[in-house]
Design a protein around this motif. Sequence first.
Motif, PDB file in Angstrom:
ATOM      1  N   ASP A  86       0.806  -1.228   0.000  1.00  0.00           N
ATOM      2  CA  ASP A  86       0.000   0.000   0.000  1.00  0.00           C
ATOM      3  C   ASP A  86       0.839   1.278   0.000  1.00  0.00           C
ATOM      4  OD1 ASP A  86      -2.166  -1.616   0.030  1.00  0.00           O
ATOM      5  OD2 ASP A  86      -2.930  -1.036   1.994  1.00  0.00           O
ATOM      6  N   ASP A 369     -10.291  -4.594  17.365  1.00  0.00           N
ATOM      7  CA  ASP A 369      -9.485  -3.840  18.324  1.00  0.00           C
ATOM      8  C   ASP A 369      -9.327  -4.553  19.659  1.00  0.00           C
ATOM      9  OD1 ASP A 369      -8.969  -1.832  16.535  1.00  0.00           O
ATOM     10  OD2 ASP A 369     -10.540  -0.494  17.255  1.00  0.00           O
ATOM     11  N   GLU A 434      -6.020  -2.637   6.287  1.00  0.00           N
ATOM     12  CA  GLU A 434      -5.392  -1.478   6.925  1.00  0.00           C
ATOM     13  C   GLU A 434      -5.178  -1.730   8.418  1.00  0.00           C
ATOM     14  OE1 GLU A 434      -8.018   1.717   5.975  1.00  0.00           O
ATOM     15  OE2 GLU A 434      -7.168   2.035   3.970  1.00  0.00           O
ATOM     16  N   TRP A 435      -6.151  -2.391   9.047  1.00  0.00           N
ATOM     17  CA  TRP A 435      -6.004  -2.694  10.475  1.00  0.00           C
ATOM     18  C   TRP A 435      -4.809  -3.617  10.708  1.00  0.00           C
ATOM     19  CZ3 TRP A 435      -5.729  -6.759  13.791  1.00  0.00           C
ATOM     20  CH2 TRP A 435      -5.918  -6.484  15.149  1.00  0.00           C
ATOM     21  N   LEU A 437      -2.109  -4.015   8.839  1.00  0.00           N
ATOM     22  CA  LEU A 437      -0.843  -3.321   8.583  1.00  0.00           C
ATOM     23  C   LEU A 437      -0.480  -2.376   9.728  1.00  0.00           C
ATOM     24  CD1 LEU A 437      -1.200  -2.539   4.768  1.00  0.00           C
ATOM     25  CD2 LEU A 437       0.353  -4.188   5.831  1.00  0.00           C
ATOM     26  N   HIS A 438      -1.480  -1.834  10.421  1.00  0.00           N
ATOM     27  CA  HIS A 438      -1.211  -0.894  11.504  1.00  0.00           C
ATOM     28  C   HIS A 438      -1.001  -1.579  12.855  1.00  0.00           C
ATOM     29  CE1 HIS A 438      -2.753   2.205   8.693  1.00  0.00           C
ATOM     30  NE2 HIS A 438      -1.982   2.999   9.391  1.00  0.00           N
ATOM     31  N   ASN A 439      -1.544  -2.773  13.034  1.00  0.00           N
ATOM     32  CA  ASN A 439      -1.571  -3.362  14.379  1.00  0.00           C
ATOM     33  C   ASN A 439      -0.871  -4.708  14.512  1.00  0.00           C
ATOM     34  OD1 ASN A 439      -3.435  -1.398  15.868  1.00  0.00           O
ATOM     35  ND2 ASN A 439      -4.679  -1.919  14.083  1.00  0.00           N
ATOM     36  N   LYS A 441       2.514  -7.307  13.495  1.00  0.00           N
ATOM     37  CA  LYS A 441       3.903  -7.320  13.049  1.00  0.00           C
ATOM     38  C   LYS A 441       4.016  -8.217  11.826  1.00  0.00           C
ATOM     39  CE  LYS A 441       8.642  -8.379  14.437  1.00  0.00           C
ATOM     40  NZ  LYS A 441       9.518  -8.909  15.517  1.00  0.00           N
TER      41      LYS A 441
END
Length: 652
Positions: A86, A369, A434-435, A437-439, A441
Amino acid sequence: MDSDISQVGNLLYCYYKAGLNKEAIELCTSIDVHRKTHDFEIMELTLFDRVGALSQAIDSSTLFLSANPDDIAVRARLAIYLYRLDYFALLEEQLSILVESTSLSLSEGTSIVKLLHNRGRTHDALKLSYELRRSNFEVPEAHFQFAMLCMGPQIKAVPFPEVNEVLLDSALQVQPSNGSLPVWYVIVDRRDATIKHHELDVQSDLSKKLLGNRVGDTIEITSAPFPEECTVLRVVHKHVFALEESVSLLTSVYGGSGLLKRVPVNDESATAFRDSLREMSGVLDNASLVSELLQAWRERKIPIGFVASRFGFDLAGFWTDLIRTNERKGVWTSSLEEQAAAAALLEMHTKLVVDLTSLVLVKELNALDSLLLGPQLLVSQSVIDALTNEIMVSSQNHENGRMSMGFVDGEPQVSHQTADKCRRHTEHLIVLKEWILHNCKLCPVLAPIPEVDKTELEGVLGAELTDSILLAMEYDCPLYCDDVASLAFARREYGVAGVWTQDVFSMLNRRGLDNEYYGRVVLDLVELHFRPVSITGAALVVAAEMADWTLQPPLSKLVAVLADNNTKNSSIVGVLSYLLYRLWLVQLSEMKRNVLVFSVLNSIRGKLDKSTLALLRVTIRQQFKLNPLGESELLEVIGTWLKEKGTGLYFS
């Protein structure tokens, strides 16, 4: 390193073939970029791709291109890596260079065409696909890919403005006056124009005679070998001519199959041609065979990735379809002993490998989350790739929909997914990607597979599960996967311990996950037929509120789980007493409250033996410590129920 680069390359190849990924990567990083040849760089990038180390692949290819800017093959790979992670701003820079290239191979070019198309650069995608078709004219795949693009949902059946007169980049069909067959000419601005492709350079004398003419016009041509006079029959854009020519050529190649027919370019035929291409691409509609494979999956004999791949479906979409239908019923089951072992396993580890199936399911639960309260989440690049591919396929069908796996009365069938569902499905997966990739490893997969080729194993399990198993082996931690058959395979073949959503959320609840939030998750798990499910008092209250304090769904479904033979009598006491306590805090009529108590007790009657009732009595006393009047009323209701049912038991 002073040895010749070719010898180093041989050593790298040996490491690669032996599956010694860690050693191979260390070797690559020790070589100065100015010593690397094209072949060495390609082998290095292939290695990084194999283990899912795309960040390193991007760094390596970027550095190599700084010294070798004209290496189009490496640049094409860089673009693909940027897309998979991305990095869209950097991707656009590379695509702008690649779209002007005339030296891309068919495979490289096809990948870039897909990226351009997905990025909304439809004109550039078409331009490059046309050039690939031209430079690979003898290869059927080039015509097939061009036709697929032209007939896709983002390009209408007639993707270009109607051409009324002969202009640059138009094609015209003329009828010679001598009665011979009609002839096509394509007017192009290129010095390498060739009659093999019906091309005429716009600066040629013949082009100048043809320009500006319309259908029906008669042109006098005096230069040999062309006829002296011809009549213009058709004028179309060159891409429309190319599409018709490619379809004609494909028909001759695949004529015996009956899959392709020469079709005029209009909306009705576009649908027919697209259906033929889809059939030709291997999307099968063999419901009986799918049923057999799914039954084997239910029996934990084969992983779900194997079922999906046999029918050309991406696992992300296929698994989503399973989750959203009754097909999942009876599949997600474990024993209380297995859950106890999983609980202990999760408490022992600070890392957890998450597989695609678990991530898709938790996204369906709207509970991503909450996972952040647990161990560090590790994920392989193949999981990201699977989502990226499904997003690409789904997003390209936002106008006309797509084929997907569906179920009617429990029987699988290939069905049509509407354009609106495709759009919502795409948005759903973009959020999930997206979640992650952000949260999570993103980890390269360096562990070798014992005694088996990785490609062979991927053919059975799929790349996502294969890499997840290898990561769990490498980091010596549990695998979080919601395909029970995959967990069984990982444990049996590679000794990898696994957990699934019920196990994880029970752990999260113990670690402080909000009780009401957990209650809503439990409701969804029961709805998805997870068994057994750790039902809390908070979950019962949430369900009761949703059912307006009557024994209707979803409360009735949770109570049915409590009444199940697998539920221990002692575990019922705490959750039941909490529900009864909260019931006495709600403003309800006495009749409605008593009816609910009677209904719940009737449903779990088989669990209420003498010892369970005694324990329930103690627990109620503790719950109602500050509400003695409510306790007295409840005891009276339960006593009345026991007397009416003639149980011979007392509750005082």
